[in-house]
Structure formats: C-alpha cells, structure tokens
Design a protein around this motif. Structure first.
Motif, short mmCIF file in Angstrom:
data_model
loop_
_atom_site.label_atom_id
_atom_site.label_comp_id
_atom_site.label_asym_id
_atom_site.label_seq_id
_atom_site.Cartn_x
_atom_site.Cartn_y
_atom_site.Cartn_z
N VAL A 82 0.87 -1.18 0.00
CA VAL A 82 0.00 0.00 0.00
C VAL A 82 0.90 1.23 0.00
O VAL A 82 1.60 1.50 0.97
CB VAL A 82 -0.94 0.00 1.24
CG1 VAL A 82 -1.77 1.28 1.25
CG2 VAL A 82 -1.82 -1.23 1.24
N VAL A 107 -9.30 5.60 2.09
CA VAL A 107 -9.13 4.86 0.85
C VAL A 107 -7.64 4.75 0.53
O VAL A 107 -6.85 5.60 0.94
CB VAL A 107 -9.88 5.52 -0.33
CG1 VAL A 107 -11.37 5.49 -0.12
CG2 VAL A 107 -9.41 6.95 -0.55
N ASP A 108 -7.28 3.67 -0.21
CA ASP A 108 -5.90 3.59 -0.67
C ASP A 108 -5.78 4.43 -1.94
O ASP A 108 -6.75 5.00 -2.42
CB ASP A 108 -5.46 2.13 -0.86
CG ASP A 108 -6.19 1.41 -1.99
OD1 ASP A 108 -6.86 2.07 -2.83
OD2 ASP A 108 -6.11 0.18 -2.02
N GLN A 110 -5.55 3.71 -4.90
CA GLN A 110 -6.31 3.24 -6.05
C GLN A 110 -7.79 3.57 -5.88
O GLN A 110 -8.60 3.22 -6.72
CB GLN A 110 -6.14 1.71 -6.20
CG GLN A 110 -4.79 1.30 -6.78
CD GLN A 110 -3.64 1.53 -5.81
OE1 GLN A 110 -3.72 1.19 -4.64
NE2 GLN A 110 -2.57 2.15 -6.28
N GLY A 111 -8.14 4.25 -4.78
CA GLY A 111 -9.51 4.66 -4.55
C GLY A 111 -10.38 3.60 -3.89
O GLY A 111 -11.59 3.77 -3.78
N ARG A 112 -9.78 2.50 -3.44
CA ARG A 112 -10.53 1.43 -2.79
C ARG A 112 -10.63 1.70 -1.29
O ARG A 112 -9.69 2.18 -0.68
CB ARG A 112 -9.82 0.08 -3.00
CG ARG A 112 -9.68 -0.30 -4.47
CD ARG A 112 -8.87 -1.56 -4.61
NE ARG A 112 -7.52 -1.33 -4.07
CZ ARG A 112 -6.42 -1.79 -4.62
NH1 ARG A 112 -6.45 -2.52 -5.70
NH2 ARG A 112 -5.24 -1.53 -4.08
N ALA A 113 -11.78 1.34 -0.70
CA ALA A 113 -11.95 1.49 0.74
C ALA A 113 -10.83 0.74 1.43
O ALA A 113 -10.51 -0.41 1.10
CB ALA A 113 -13.31 0.95 1.18
N PHE A 114 -10.20 1.39 2.41
CA PHE A 114 -9.05 0.82 3.10
C PHE A 114 -9.35 0.51 4.55
O PHE A 114 -9.00 -0.52 5.07
CB PHE A 114 -7.85 1.78 2.99
CG PHE A 114 -6.60 1.26 3.61
CD1 PHE A 114 -5.86 0.28 2.97
CD2 PHE A 114 -6.16 1.73 4.83
CE1 PHE A 114 -4.69 -0.22 3.52
CE2 PHE A 114 -5.00 1.24 5.40
CZ PHE A 114 -4.27 0.26 4.75
N ARG A 116 -12.24 1.58 7.97
CA ARG A 116 -13.38 2.33 8.52
C ARG A 116 -13.06 2.63 9.98
O ARG A 116 -12.76 1.74 10.75
CB ARG A 116 -14.66 1.52 8.43
CG ARG A 116 -15.86 2.26 9.04
CD ARG A 116 -17.16 1.55 8.83
NE ARG A 116 -17.61 1.55 7.45
CZ ARG A 116 -18.18 2.59 6.83
NH1 ARG A 116 -18.39 3.71 7.45
NH2 ARG A 116 -18.58 2.48 5.59
#
Length: 117
Positions: A82, A107-108, A110-114, A116
C-alpha cells in the motif's frame, strides 16, 4: 515511526492532526510550505484523493493524505504494497477536524476502501 508532514503555514486543522498523531505515539515533523501541491505531485497523491496536507513515512516512503486516523496508518504500515492512504477532502469526522464518529472511511491510492474508523 517518523512522519514528515507538508502543510500550509496558515492551516490550523493540519496542526491539530499533527498533535493527534504525536499523542498516538508517532514522531511527527511539520514542514510548513505555501505550496503543498508540489509535495502531493512528488509523492503521487491522486488529485481526486487530495486533502489539506501530505505526510510521508520516512522509513517506508508511504504517503498519508489528509486527516487519516492512526488506526489506518498502522494498518498501512503492515502492508508495504500500500503506497498511500487518504481521507479525501476535509471530513468533519476525522482527527483534527472534530469528533470521530466511526463513519470515516479511508481509501488507498487506487480509490478502494481501506479502513473504517
């Protein structure tokens, strides 16, 4: 863990995030600069994930963009694949911006949820 934070000298919320991260046990060096965008570009922060300050973990080169909670930073540090995490924009429920309410999603790059928090 040592973190360099590039922030605008006039931004108070960035200072609050620095204090939060220090209280969480991180060694934080604040570098005040009127042109934070140069550091965002140098460290590959996607424009859509930009926030008010950019931080770099000295030991790994991983990037922390904005008011990312310490829990997400610790999770990132466990995974060298990451390259960065972000709390895009200026979310009111993030460290340095007000009370944490458990609804912040980082988010990382790449825009993905990382994470919460």
């Amino acid at each position: 863990v040592h973190i360099k934070v590039y922030q605008d000298p006039n931004c108070g919320c960035c200072g609050a995030w620095v204090e939060y991260m220090q209280a969480e046990g991180f060694k934080v060096e604040s570098i005040k600069t009127p042109n934070v965008n140069v550091f965002k570009q140098q460290h590959g922060v996607p424009p859509a994930l930009a926030s008010c300050h950019t931080a770099v973990v000295t030991e790994t080169g991983q990037v922390i963009e904005g008011h990312v909670p310490a829990t997400a930073v610790r999770k990132m540090l466990l995974d060298p694949a990451v390259n960065g995490v972000s709390a895009p924009g200026m979310p009111t429920n993030s460290p340095g911006m007000g009370e944490m309410d458990g609804n912040l999603v980082t988010v990382d790059f790449q825009g993905r949820a990382f994470s919460r928090d």
